[in-house]
Design a protein around this motif. Structure first.
Motif, PDB file in Angstrom:
ATOM      1  N   GLN A  34       0.820  -1.216   0.000  1.00  0.00           N
ATOM      2  CA  GLN A  34       0.000   0.000   0.000  1.00  0.00           C
ATOM      3  C   GLN A  34       0.856   1.269   0.000  1.00  0.00           C
ATOM      4  O   GLN A  34       0.448   2.307  -0.541  1.00  0.00           O
ATOM      5  CB  GLN A  34      -0.920   0.015   1.227  1.00  0.00           C
TER       6      GLN A  34
ATOM      7  N   PRO B 165       1.328   6.545 -14.797  1.00  0.00           N
ATOM      8  CA  PRO B 165       0.120   7.331 -14.507  1.00  0.00           C
ATOM      9  C   PRO B 165      -1.162   6.621 -14.938  1.00  0.00           C
ATOM     10  O   PRO B 165      -1.751   6.934 -15.967  1.00  0.00           O
ATOM     11  CB  PRO B 165       0.348   8.616 -15.314  1.00  0.00           C
TER      12      PRO B 165
ATOM     13  N   GLY C  32       2.641   5.280  -9.025  1.00  0.00           N
ATOM     14  CA  GLY C  32       1.747   6.084  -9.854  1.00  0.00           C
ATOM     15  C   GLY C  32       2.419   7.290 -10.476  1.00  0.00           C
ATOM     16  O   GLY C  32       1.978   7.795 -11.517  1.00  0.00           O
ATOM     17  N   ARG C  33       3.483   7.787  -9.840  1.00  0.00           N
ATOM     18  CA  ARG C  33       4.211   8.920 -10.430  1.00  0.00           C
ATOM     19  C   ARG C  33       4.958   8.504 -11.695  1.00  0.00           C
ATOM     20  O   ARG C  33       5.215   9.328 -12.569  1.00  0.00           O
ATOM     21  CB  ARG C  33       5.199   9.492  -9.415  1.00  0.00           C
TER      22      ARG C  33
ATOM     23  N   TYR D 169       3.396   1.910  -1.656  1.00  0.00           N
ATOM     24  CA  TYR D 169       4.076   2.150  -2.932  1.00  0.00           C
ATOM     25  C   TYR D 169       3.122   2.493  -4.070  1.00  0.00           C
ATOM     26  O   TYR D 169       3.559   2.674  -5.199  1.00  0.00           O
ATOM     27  CB  TYR D 169       4.937   0.932  -3.290  1.00  0.00           C
ATOM     28  N   VAL D 170       1.833   2.596  -3.762  1.00  0.00           N
ATOM     29  CA  VAL D 170       0.876   2.927  -4.819  1.00  0.00           C
ATOM     30  C   VAL D 170       1.166   4.316  -5.390  1.00  0.00           C
ATOM     31  O   VAL D 170       1.243   4.498  -6.615  1.00  0.00           O
ATOM     32  CB  VAL D 170      -0.568   2.862  -4.286  1.00  0.00           C
ATOM     33  N   LYS D 171       1.353   5.296  -4.519  1.00  0.00           N
ATOM     34  CA  LYS D 171       1.585   6.659  -5.001  1.00  0.00           C
ATOM     35  C   LYS D 171       2.933   6.801  -5.716  1.00  0.00           C
ATOM     36  O   LYS D 171       2.987   7.383  -6.816  1.00  0.00           O
ATOM     37  CB  LYS D 171       1.491   7.648  -3.831  1.00  0.00           C
ATOM     38  N   PRO D 172       4.053   6.292  -5.150  1.00  0.00           N
ATOM     39  CA  PRO D 172       5.332   6.403  -5.873  1.00  0.00           C
ATOM     40  C   PRO D 172       5.298   5.715  -7.241  1.00  0.00           C
ATOM     41  O   PRO D 172       5.835   6.251  -8.216  1.00  0.00           O
ATOM     42  CB  PRO D 172       6.333   5.717  -4.930  1.00  0.00           C
TER      43      PRO D 172
ATOM     44  N   GLU E 132      -3.357  -0.477  -7.503  1.00  0.00           N
ATOM     45  CA  GLU E 132      -3.516  -1.190  -6.228  1.00  0.00           C
ATOM     46  C   GLU E 132      -3.673  -2.696  -6.463  1.00  0.00           C
ATOM     47  O   GLU E 132      -3.046  -3.516  -5.788  1.00  0.00           O
ATOM     48  CB  GLU E 132      -4.725  -0.651  -5.469  1.00  0.00           C
TER      49      GLU E 132
ATOM     50  N   ASP F 234      -4.967   4.540 -13.416  1.00  0.00           N
ATOM     51  CA  ASP F 234      -5.989   4.583 -12.371  1.00  0.00           C
ATOM     52  C   ASP F 234      -5.452   3.951 -11.089  1.00  0.00           C
ATOM     53  O   ASP F 234      -4.842   2.869 -11.114  1.00  0.00           O
ATOM     54  CB  ASP F 234      -7.221   3.823 -12.856  1.00  0.00           C
ATOM     55  N   ARG F 235      -5.695   4.614  -9.969  1.00  0.00           N
ATOM     56  CA  ARG F 235      -5.158   4.139  -8.698  1.00  0.00           C
ATOM     57  C   ARG F 235      -5.637   2.728  -8.365  1.00  0.00           C
ATOM     58  O   ARG F 235      -4.852   1.899  -7.878  1.00  0.00           O
ATOM     59  CB  ARG F 235      -5.559   5.109  -7.571  1.00  0.00           C
TER      60      ARG F 235
END
Length: 240
Positions: free
Chosen positions: A169, A180, A176-177, A171-174, A187, A182-183
């Motif tokens: 959980q 790019p 995603g950078r 590492y979802v945002k890093p 996930e 859908d979150r």
């Protein structure tokens, strides 16, 4: 093997990424030796510098044919030049494969020419999301190829390995950078990587010591080595 000598113009201007195994496979299928290929290049394409040693160097991946050499080689091997071009792995290789000059790419994506050439030389892309989208469209890049040629594949692999080993959980945002998407899609893919890797590690513990445990541990290491491919496969399965 004697030293390979090439005219300066060819040595300074390598062509697109070369598929060395394909060149060898096509030559063997035609029943030709490196000497036959060299003779054909000299006689039919006026490439007097080509020797069997140079052909061998191309097939080993030690040297890359220049544009003129690759086009002539395709003629001798009775194939299209595209059959001898490998998958581009760098920004420069992608540009060359598309037949574009660096100034064309710089202008299309909205970069200063000198800034763009520095990025090609360093292998590190510096651009906004809009510029990334323009680059992908211009060079016909898929998302996996875009990550590779902009020099972020190693960073992505490190993040994916950490997600598989620890709390995915975080590492979802890093991730995603870099990717790019859908979150929720990210996930699901990260959770699958984590589950697959942890399953291998549980198998290692359940076997205790001995060769079976070693094989399970090796399977975990192999999974981490291939984690980029596993990630893209997981995403493809969720988007078809």
């Amino acid at each position: 093997m004697s030293p390979v000598s090439r005219p300066a113009a060819h040595a300074r201007q390598p062509g697109p990424p070369f598929n060395a195994p394909a060149a060898r496979r096509l030559r063997v299928a035609l029943g030709m030796t490196p000497g036959h290929v060299a003779q054909g290049l000299r006689a039919s394409y006026a490439l007097a510098h080509v020797t069997p040693d140079l052909v061998n160097a191309w097939e080993r991946g030690a040297l890359t044919p220049a544009h003129a050499e690759l086009t002539a080689l395709a003629g001798v091997l009775w194939c299209s030049p595209a059959e001898l071009i490998g998958r581009p792995r760098t920004l420069r290789e992608c540009r060359i494969a598309r037949g574009l000059a660096p100034e064309d790419v710089a202008r299309a994506v909205g970069h200063e020419f000198t800034a763009y050439t520095r990025m090609e030389q360093s292998g590190q892309w510096r651009g906004t999301d809009r510029q990334c989208a323009a680059l992908a469209e211009l060079l016909g890049l898929s998302l996996p190829d875009l990550v590779t040629v902009t020099g972020r594949e190693a960073e992505l692999a490190d993040l994916l390995r950490a997600a598989a080993r620890t709390r995915w959980q975080a590492y979802v945002k890093p991730v995603g950078r870099i990717v790019p998407l859908d979150r929720r899609l990210l996930e699901d893919a990260l959770q699958e990587l984590h589950r697959d890797y942890q399953g291998r590690m549980v198998a290692t513990l359940s076997w205790g010591g001995g060769s079976a445990a070693g094989e399970a541990s090796d399977a975990g290491d192999d999974f981490l080595d291939r984690i980029i491919d596993a990630f893209w496969t997981s995403l493809r399965e969720r988007t078809v």
